[in-house]
Design an enzyme around this catalytic site. Sequence first.
Site, PDB file in Angstrom:
ATOM      1  N   TYR A 127      49.245  33.874  25.395  1.00 56.58           N
ATOM      2  CA  TYR A 127      49.313  35.300  25.669  1.00 56.58           C
ATOM      3  C   TYR A 127      50.527  35.925  24.972  1.00 56.58           C
ATOM      4  O   TYR A 127      50.431  36.973  24.344  1.00 56.58           O
ATOM      5  CB  TYR A 127      49.382  35.533  27.176  1.00 56.58           C
ATOM      6  N   SER A 173      53.944  43.723  25.263  1.00 55.99           N
ATOM      7  CA  SER A 173      54.555  43.242  26.500  1.00 55.99           C
ATOM      8  C   SER A 173      55.929  42.664  26.202  1.00 55.99           C
ATOM      9  O   SER A 173      56.231  42.274  25.068  1.00 55.99           O
ATOM     10  CB  SER A 173      53.662  42.158  27.116  1.00 55.99           C
TER      11      SER A 173
END
Length: 223
Positions: free
Chosen positions: A217, A204
């Site tokens: 995350y 990501s």
Amino acid sequence: MTTPEKKDDAPAIPVQDSQLAHDDPRTRHPKLHITKQRQPEPGLDVKTDPVPDIGLDSYRGMGRLTGRKALITGGDSGIGAAVAIAYAREGADVAIAYLPQEQPDADRVLAAIEAAGRTAVALPGDLMDADYRAALVDEAAKRLGGLDILVNNAGKQFISDDLTDLTDEQVHETFQINIMSMFTLSRAALKHMGPGSTIVNTTSVQAYNPNPRLLDYAATKGA
């Protein structure tokens, strides 16, 4: 409007709506004004407004994965669902792993795989469950008749407004799903895979430009 010729019984997609269109992809789709929405975690794609585009009406395959066997974690929604549909329309048989609570999302992906004329395998379970995680790859290979592709896509993401809100339990859970399962499944997949096989791990922009509210995350995406 012209429609491309059907190939291998794949659904015909209007050219201007597909990846084959000769236009500007930046302006191909309408601008969306999405209202704020909230669901209890993990949430369902089918309950969002609008429902996210996972390629159901826009992706046309060309047989580039004919004969392949793929396992995709988090294959019920988002990136995982789009990958599952694209792989099926490219000719692969596909198994998707997903949380049992996300069955409504999984059902439309499984239906799309079957509509492409491919084998669809449902493998509901929780990657936090060590027994499920340990058996997942072997079960997928058994039901698909082999395994050429593993996509480690499942991810867990919590928002913490402040570092003091980020508990050890949350960090542990995020790393178990996003990192430990990647190692476990990749290791298990190797015995099924021959030359030309592939393992794909979804990362990501959070790895490079982390949001302060997504520190755990972002750390897993960097890893």
